[in-house]
Design an enzyme around this catalytic site. Structure first.
Site, short mmCIF file in Angstrom:
data_model
loop_
_atom_site.label_atom_id
_atom_site.label_comp_id
_atom_site.label_asym_id
_atom_site.label_seq_id
_atom_site.Cartn_x
_atom_site.Cartn_y
_atom_site.Cartn_z
N SER A 164 0.85 -1.15 0.03
CA SER A 164 0.05 0.02 0.11
C SER A 164 0.98 1.31 -0.09
CB SER A 164 -0.78 0.09 1.22
OG SER A 164 -1.57 1.29 1.51
N TYR A 176 -2.59 -2.14 10.35
CA TYR A 176 -2.61 -1.94 8.64
C TYR A 176 -1.29 -1.58 8.13
CZ TYR A 176 -4.36 -1.51 3.99
OH TYR A 176 -4.35 -1.84 2.56
#
Length: 317
Positions: A164, A176
């Protein structure tokens, strides 16, 4: 002098364009295993590669997700149920893949499965909250890769790991961002170790896109659950106003997520089918023009930009 430099730049762009267009041959004979195909990027990529004629082995978490995918694709595509947090499930899926590919090996492995919640300021969370996300987004892909790597080596194929833009620049608390940083590190070390076997590793770094992982209702519900069990002392330190503003800000950011998932799946496809795949693919204008450039700035500058609209905690100084 300037004409000479312009000519060199034109030649560089032309050479880069030419290399970008070169693809590997015999796509109908190549097997690609994709995790997380119930929805989002994985679901779209499975359909996209099936349309290109590749032999897609799609791993879904649920039978309902697998059935939806089978109805939308050709008979070439095969599905398997996989929970990337369960070693027994990974072992069973690995045995199934071996039976499918035989001596040809596995051309492509796409580690796409992931979750986004719980996410919240770190002090609101527990160890279990971090472990839940890390198991799916980091430990799971590592175990899947280690299990299938011998088959990828046999085919001299590709490993494509979905990280990401926030794997380069942490923008929120929870597991995350650490998981995506970990995917970046694992991919870098793996790439250097297995390049001698003819295997190439690519990292996909999407910005914000409208997939189930950014479902604002799910995120808001998760935040409310986290806040409800946050210790009273911590709640008093941050205050209800901080919590309300945090939810409002999250919703505002995610509501601007990009709708064109093909920007990501096209990058995945290129990593799997191009003769010269990239090491990293940044997908989305927010990734290219905000997150990644900001990650190269001095830390104090990045901190200022990312906290400029942050609400002040009730007991903040």
């Amino acid at each position: 002098m300037w004409l000479y430099l312009a000519a060199l730049l034109a030649l560089y762009i032309l050479r880069r364009w030419y290399r970008e267009q070169q693809t590997v041959g015999n796509l109908p004979d190549k097997y690609v295993f994709i995790t997380g195909c119930d929805s989002g990027f994985g679901h779209l990529l499975a359909k996209q590669l099936d349309g290109r004629g590749l032999r897609v082995l799609a791993a879904c978490l649920t039978e309902q997700g697998a059935e939806r995918l089978r109805q939308a694709t050709s008979g070439r595509l095969q599905t398997v149920i996989l929970d990337v947090t369960c070693s027994d499930s990974i072992a069973a899926a690995t045995a199934w893949v071996k039976g499918q590919v035989g001596d040809r090996g596995l051309w492509g492995l796409v580690n796409n499965a992931g979750i986004g919640v719980p996410t919240a300021p770190n002090e609101w969370l527990s160890k279990a909250d971090f472990v839940k996300v890390l198991d799916v987004n980091l430990i799971g892909p590592i175990e899947v890769t280690l299990s299938l790597l011998p088959l990828v080596r046999r085919a001299r194929g590709r490993v494509v790991n979905v990280a990401s833009a926030v794997g380069r620049l942490s923008v929120t608390g929870g597991g995350y961002c650490p998981a995506k940083y970990g995917v970046e590190a694992f991919s870098d070390s793996l790439r250097r170790e297995i390049r001698a076997f003819g295997v190439k590793v690519s990292i996909i770094e999407p910005g914000a896109f409208r997939t189930p992982i950014l479902d604002t209702q799910c995120i808001q519900k998760g935040l409310a659950q986290v806040w409800s069990r946050t210790p009273t002392e911590v709640k008093e330190a941050y205050g209800q106003h901080y919590f309300d503003y945090y939810i409002e800000n999250i919703q505002k950011i995610f509501s601007s997520a990009g709708p064109n998932l093909h920007l990501v799946t096209d990058a995945m496809e290129h990593a799997l089918t191009a003769q010269h795949p990239h090491t990293r693919y940044s997908c989305g204008w927010d990734a290219k023009l905000f997150y990644l450039p900001l990650s190269y700035l001095p830390t104090s500058w990045a901190d200022l930009v990312l906290t400029r609209n942050q609400s002040k905690p009730a007991q903040g100084v």
